[in-house]
Enzyme design. Structure first.
Site, PDB file in Angstrom:
ATOM      1  N   ARG A 126       0.835  -1.195   0.000  1.00 18.25           N
ATOM      2  CA  ARG A 126       0.000   0.000   0.000  1.00 18.25           C
ATOM      3  C   ARG A 126       0.869   1.244   0.000  1.00 18.25           C
ATOM      4  O   ARG A 126       1.806   1.354   0.803  1.00 18.25           O
ATOM      5  CB  ARG A 126      -0.879   0.005   1.241  1.00 18.25           C
ATOM      6  CG  ARG A 126      -1.997   1.039   1.201  1.00 18.25           C
ATOM      7  CD  ARG A 126      -2.789   0.973   2.478  1.00 18.25           C
ATOM      8  NE  ARG A 126      -4.058   1.660   2.397  1.00 18.25           N
ATOM      9  CZ  ARG A 126      -4.701   2.135   3.455  1.00 18.25           C
ATOM     10  NH1 ARG A 126      -4.185   1.977   4.670  1.00 18.25           N
ATOM     11  NH2 ARG A 126      -5.862   2.751   3.329  1.00 18.25           N
ATOM     12  N   TYR A 159      -3.854   5.053  -1.874  1.00 10.95           N
ATOM     13  CA  TYR A 159      -4.842   5.804  -1.077  1.00 10.95           C
ATOM     14  C   TYR A 159      -4.505   7.278  -1.183  1.00 10.95           C
ATOM     15  O   TYR A 159      -3.414   7.706  -0.780  1.00 10.95           O
ATOM     16  CB  TYR A 159      -4.804   5.332   0.373  1.00 10.95           C
ATOM     17  CG  TYR A 159      -5.934   5.891   1.244  1.00 10.95           C
ATOM     18  CD1 TYR A 159      -7.134   6.313   0.694  1.00 10.95           C
ATOM     19  CD2 TYR A 159      -5.798   5.976   2.628  1.00 10.95           C
ATOM     20  CE1 TYR A 159      -8.160   6.814   1.485  1.00 10.95           C
ATOM     21  CE2 TYR A 159      -6.818   6.470   3.433  1.00 10.95           C
ATOM     22  CZ  TYR A 159      -8.000   6.889   2.851  1.00 10.95           C
ATOM     23  OH  TYR A 159      -9.019   7.384   3.629  1.00 10.95           O
ATOM     24  N   HIS A 183     -11.277   3.425  -1.597  1.00  8.76           N
ATOM     25  CA  HIS A 183     -12.395   4.333  -1.321  1.00  8.76           C
ATOM     26  C   HIS A 183     -12.702   5.281  -2.483  1.00  8.76           C
ATOM     27  O   HIS A 183     -12.907   6.491  -2.280  1.00  8.76           O
ATOM     28  CB  HIS A 183     -12.122   5.123  -0.029  1.00  8.76           C
ATOM     29  CG  HIS A 183     -11.549   4.293   1.090  1.00  8.76           C
ATOM     30  ND1 HIS A 183     -11.769   2.932   1.201  1.00  8.76           N
ATOM     31  CD2 HIS A 183     -10.735   4.619   2.137  1.00  8.76           C
ATOM     32  CE1 HIS A 183     -11.138   2.468   2.279  1.00  8.76           C
ATOM     33  NE2 HIS A 183     -10.490   3.457   2.845  1.00  8.76           N
ATOM     34  N   ASP A 258     -13.932  -1.671   5.720  1.00  7.95           N
ATOM     35  CA  ASP A 258     -12.976  -0.761   6.382  1.00  7.95           C
ATOM     36  C   ASP A 258     -13.003  -0.898   7.904  1.00  7.95           C
ATOM     37  O   ASP A 258     -12.520  -0.024   8.619  1.00  7.95           O
ATOM     38  CB  ASP A 258     -13.165   0.704   5.981  1.00  7.95           C
ATOM     39  CG  ASP A 258     -11.969   1.547   6.394  1.00  7.95           C
ATOM     40  OD1 ASP A 258     -10.843   1.030   6.417  1.00  7.95           O
ATOM     41  OD2 ASP A 258     -12.164   2.747   6.734  1.00  7.95           O
ATOM     42  N   ASN A 263     -10.066   6.766  12.572  1.00  4.82           N
ATOM     43  CA  ASN A 263     -10.122   8.219  12.362  1.00  4.82           C
ATOM     44  C   ASN A 263     -11.494   8.764  11.998  1.00  4.82           C
ATOM     45  O   ASN A 263     -11.594   9.757  11.289  1.00  4.82           O
ATOM     46  CB  ASN A 263      -9.113   8.646  11.276  1.00  4.82           C
ATOM     47  CG  ASN A 263      -7.702   8.299  11.654  1.00  4.82           C
ATOM     48  OD1 ASN A 263      -7.234   8.672  12.731  1.00  4.82           O
ATOM     49  ND2 ASN A 263      -7.018   7.559  10.803  1.00  4.82           N
TER      50      ASN A 263
HETATM   51  C1  0GY Z   1      -8.722   3.444   5.962  1.00  2.00           C
HETATM   52  C2  0GY Z   1      -8.687   4.874   6.100  1.00  2.00           C
HETATM   53  C3  0GY Z   1      -7.908   5.603   6.939  1.00  2.00           C
HETATM   54  C4  0GY Z   1      -6.764   5.153   7.639  1.00  2.00           C
HETATM   55  C5  0GY Z   1      -5.867   4.261   7.211  1.00  2.00           C
HETATM   56  O1  0GY Z   1      -3.904   3.075   7.322  1.00  2.00           O
HETATM   57  C6  0GY Z   1      -4.599   3.913   7.883  1.00  2.00           C
HETATM   58  O2  0GY Z   1      -4.293   4.483   8.915  1.00  2.00           O
HETATM   59  O3  0GY Z   1      -6.071   3.606   6.089  1.00  2.00           O
HETATM   60  C7  0GY Z   1      -8.272   7.017   7.119  1.00  2.00           C
HETATM   61  O4  0GY Z   1      -7.964   7.585   8.166  1.00  2.00           O
HETATM   62  O5  0GY Z   1      -8.882   7.604   6.192  1.00  2.00           O
HETATM   63  O6  0GY Z   1      -8.711   2.899   4.864  1.00  2.00           O
HETATM   64  O7  0GY Z   1      -8.745   2.768   6.951  1.00  2.00           O
END
Ligand code: 0GY
Length: 306
Positions: A126, A159, A183, A258, A263
């Site tokens: 990722r 992401y 997403h 998810d 967060n």
């Molecule tokens: C998700 C989204 C978030 C966080 C993370 O790896 C992560 O900390 O992906 C987010 O805060 O938008 O996909 O879990």
């Protein structure tokens, strides 16, 4: 390494006791985006993390899987664990072949470690470009990682926020592996679904070797989880965006919960309700089967029957 486990102030714990969905997921459904957090006592969070979550263990994840009627999981390394994939790998090993993983690695990761991750069930890495989650990584380091994982048949999960796509797209297009977008590239759903921002995203998907997770309506929605006319039809302002992607790219879409939803500050989704979101965005049995079963099986368990 730090063992501090003071949860980030205002952190919302994941939803305990999710409802039973009305929508019955097809046999073989894959939750293609979920995480495990800790437990910190065994798998400490990374010193460089931007948040400290409440623990969300593999056993909690497997209980949710069984409650929702999901068959398999794809467990995505979360930023709070940095490049220490131990908690995720531990979950893969406990899943008895019913989970695959997406890891975070550094450019100098030893070849033997990549092989070990592969054997454990990892099939991707990722790259995170969301500024509140990570410090910017130089793209040449990421390109090195992509070159190193490509021979394993892995892909790169990306992401990013919609506003950053224009700047990032040439880099994404240069990568040698398939890409999986988290997403839906985080569209601003206050903008029209046929407006320029989402059109750019659709063109990007059309032009590249890209899969799209139509996940996380709860992160994108302003209307929220409220029922419509007493029915379980949540997050309706996100529906036109996800439905467009499902209709245009039916063979390249993935769905995930998810869980445990890091967060989120306004509301924590009921995962049962997230399942009831699915038939709003994939409206036919054929679309549902491709989204939930056929596509993730092709990407993560190729050659295996659901
Ligand atoms: C998700 C989204 C978030 C966080 C993370 O790896 C992560 O900390 O992906 C987010 O805060 O938008 O996909 O879990």
């Amino acid at each position: 390494m730090t063992t501090a486990t003071q949860v980030t102030p205002g952190w919302l714990d994941w939803y305990h006791g999710p409802s039973t969905p009305q929508f019955v997921l097809p046999e073989g459904t894959v939750d293609a985006h979920c995480h495990v957090f800790g437990p910190a006592a065994r798998f400490p969070y990374a010193p460089e993390r931007k948040y400290t979550p409440t623990d969300a263990s593999k056993d909690d994840l497997f209980a949710l899987r069984d409650h929702l009627g999901v068959s398999r999981n794809v467990i995505v390394q979360a930023t709070c664990h940095g490049a220490d994939n131990s908690a995720m790998v531990d979950a893969l090993q406990a899943a008895g072949g019913r989970a695959r993983g997406v890891a975070t690695v550094r450019p100098d990761v030893p070849e033997a470690e990549l092989r070990r991750l592969h054997d454990a069930g990892v099939r991707g890495v990722r790259f995170n470009f969301v500024r509140r989650l990570v410090d910017a990584a130089p793209t040449d380091a990421l390109a090195t990682i992509a070159r190193r994982i490509a021979p394993l048949g892995w892909h790169v999960v990306i992401y990013f926020e919609a506003a950053d796509l224009a700047e990032l797209a040439p880099f994404f297009a240069s990568l040698p592996t398939p890409l999986v977008v988290d997403h839906m590239g985080r569209p601003d759903v206050a903008q029209p679904v046929d407006g320029p921002q989402f059109a750019r995203f659709l063109r990007f998907v059309e032009a590249n070797d890209v899969w799209v997770k139509v996940s996380c309506p709860e992160r994108l929605s302003a209307t929220g989880p409220r029922a419509l006319d007493g029915e379980r039809r949540p997050y309706r302002d996100v529906v036109p965006f996800a439905r467009t992607v499902v209709e245009e790219f039916g063979d390249r879409v993935l769905w995930g919960t998810d869980w445990p939803h890091p967060n989120l500050t306004d509301h924590m989704p009921d995962d049962g309700l997230l399942v009831d979101y699915v038939p709003q965005i994939a409206t036919t049995a054929d679309q549902q089967r491709r989204l939930l079963v056929d596509n993730p099986m092709r990407l993560y368990w190729p050659g295996e029957d659901a």
